[in-house]
Design an enzyme around this catalytic site. Structure first.
Site, PDB file in Angstrom:
ATOM      1  NE  ARG A 131      43.734 -78.567  90.820  1.00 16.96           N
ATOM      2  CZ  ARG A 131      43.928 -77.283  90.444  1.00 16.96           C
ATOM      3  NH1 ARG A 131      44.230 -76.987  89.195  1.00 16.96           N
ATOM      4  NH2 ARG A 131      43.793 -76.322  91.316  1.00 16.96           N
ATOM      5  CG  ASP A 181      40.717-100.114  78.523  1.00 12.72           C
ATOM      6  OD1 ASP A 181      41.835-100.516  78.902  1.00 12.72           O
ATOM      7  OD2 ASP A 181      39.721-100.082  79.275  1.00 12.72           O
TER       8      ASP A 181
HETATM    9  C1  LIG Z   1      40.210-101.779  85.886  1.00 10.75           C
HETATM   10  C2  LIG Z   1      39.907-101.373  84.498  1.00 10.75           C
HETATM   11  C3  LIG Z   1      39.515-100.061  84.182  1.00 10.75           C
HETATM   12  C4  LIG Z   1      39.324 -99.001  85.254  1.00 10.75           C
HETATM   13  O1  LIG Z   1      40.496 -98.668  85.906  1.00 10.75           O
HETATM   14  P1  LIG Z   1      40.578 -98.237  87.477  1.00 10.75           P
HETATM   15  O2  LIG Z   1      42.030 -98.062  87.684  1.00 10.75           O
HETATM   16  O3  LIG Z   1      39.968 -99.353  88.259  1.00 10.75           O
HETATM   17  O4  LIG Z   1      39.789 -96.980  87.609  1.00 10.75           O
HETATM   18  C5  LIG Z   1      39.283 -99.762  82.858  1.00 10.75           C
HETATM   19  N1  LIG Z   1      39.398-100.683  81.883  1.00 10.75           N
HETATM   20  C6  LIG Z   1      39.759-101.951  82.152  1.00 10.75           C
HETATM   21  C7  LIG Z   1      39.892-102.919  81.035  1.00 10.75           C
HETATM   22  C8  LIG Z   1      40.015-102.345  83.459  1.00 10.75           C
HETATM   23  O5  LIG Z   1      40.357-103.612  83.715  1.00 10.75           O
END
Ligand SMILES: *Cc1c(COP(=O)(O)O)cnc(C)c1O
Length: 381
Positions: free
Chosen positions: A48, A172
């Site tokens: 984990r 992000d």
């Molecule tokens: C897909 C996505 C997420 C979430 O990721 P998962 O792997 O689907 O949990 C977060 N931010 C953006 C910009 C995404 O395209």
């Protein structure tokens, strides 16, 4: 490591296996590790918290983002969740008004219940970001380009705002991928990725990651990563590592196909509006040129005079493109944000930022561009 991107994509974190010399990082399918005496181990105790296959992936991702530390998660959302656990009730988060639907959902439907407050601003307006900071702001969460209307935030300028306010600054970076943009070089404290998309790149894995330079921050996040346990298994870690080996080649092809598809759609009579940061008329074009290596393969279009029924008809009419959620895979995908990826956002809220019923989002894959354009031509006719 002082190597360039392509070299890091293929080698970073991936020494030949010390016991056998295997060139590819083995899938260490084990939950636990032998200890010679209690506490006397080789750095691995329980999977984990740590696993060698996952560790290779984390080191590779950290290198690609010019960071020092990486943490991989069983989804992008698990990575986001780990960051939010750093907050306390009463803390405020400043974030964009055009976010990935799942991010909006975890902010408003999960963490608001724990007393965290979220303020949504247009992050393409740095002054608006600075003005929205309050004494309780503890985190700035930025997505750029945004999903699905591809607005650009100036990563460096917002970094200066965050630094002045002593606020943790997270980007992000999913839409750009580490190939196109490296936020840690531009003042971000932390980069979040949905590895599911461009990084793994083959639509066969769901995974997330956090990358950073700061050891203190890494230790804090590692605590929650291990305590909560949303970590990926070795098989998925292997698949992601394998995908990364061609990230630079795939991104070049996504960008080139994106350019050709955008040029075709720009003057199509069925297209009322097109979002792609490569156009000089795009309001974020200069910022994109400054902070990204190229403009990517994500394009959104608003269909002229189409109601929901007509939009559905067109979205279901493709042969090469696949109607599906997600993005960033080798295959081209088409998505209807209002009912698919952004279905969890109230209609009024999403329409304010342009996620209207006749908007389609396109993830341009790396098939032959002529076939993609022919498919768009027939679907739109
Ligand atoms: C897909 C996505 C997420 C979430 O990721 P998962 O792997 O689907 O949990 C977060 N931010 C953006 C910009 C995404 O395209």
């Amino acid at each position: 490591m002082g190597y360039k991107f392509a070299t890091k994509a293929i080698h970073a974190g991936q020494e030949a296996d010390p016991t056998t010399g295997a060139v590819m990082t083995p899938i260490y399918q084990t939950s636990t590790y032998k200890q010679a005496a209690p506490g006397d181990h080789k750095g691995y105790e329980y999977s984990r918290g740590t696993n060698p296959t996952r560790k290779a992936l984390e080191d590779c991702l950290a290198a690609l983002e010019n960071g020092k530390y990486g943490l991989a998660f069983s989804s992008g959302m698990a990575a986001t969740d780990c960051v939010l656990r750093l907050l306390q009730p009463g803390d405020e988060v400043l974030t964009g008004d055009d976010l990935y639907g799942g991010s909006y959902r975890i902010f408003t439907k999960v963490y608001e219940n724990y007393g965290i407050k979220f303020t949504f601003v247009d992050t393409s307006d740095v002054a608006a970001v600075a003005a929205a900071i309050s004494p309780n702001t503890k985190l700035i969460w930025v997505e750029t380009p945004t999903n699905p209307t591809l607005k650009l935030a100036d990563v460096q300028a917002i970094g200066e705002v965050a630094k002045k306010a002593k606020v943790l600054y997270v980007v992000d970076n999913t839409f750009a991928s580490p190939y196109l943009q490296n936020p840690l070089d531009l003042g971000a404290d932390l980069v979040m990725h949905s590895v599911t998309k461009y990084i793994a790149g083959h639509s066969d894995v769901v995974m997330g990651a956090l990358l950073m330079k700061d050891e203190e921050l890494y230790k804090k996040l590692f605590f929650y990563y291990n305590a909560v346990g949303g970590t990926p298994g070795p098989q998925d870690s292997f698949l992601a590592l394998r995908g990364i080996k061609t990230l630079h080649l795939r991104m070049k092809a996504h960008c080139e196909n994106g350019r050709q598809v955008a040029a075709f759609l720009q003057h199509h009579p069925k297209v009322e509006k097109i979002y792609w940061p490569g156009f000089e008329t795009h309001p974020g074009h200069e910022i994109a040129k400054k902070q990204m290596k190229d403009f990517g393969g994500m394009i959104s279009i608003v269909l002229k005079g189409a109601d929901l029924k007509e939009t559905f008809r067109i979205a279901s009419n493709f042969n090469v493109f696949t109607l599906a959620e997600s993005l960033g895979g080798v295959e081209s995908l088409i998505n209807h944000p209002a009912t698919m990826t952004h279905g969890s956002i109230p209609k009024e809220t999403r329409e304010k930022v342009g996620v209207v019923d006749n908007l389609l989002r396109i993830s341009v894959g790396i098939e032959d561009a002529e076939d993609l354009i022919a498919d768009l031509k027939q679907a739109l006719s």
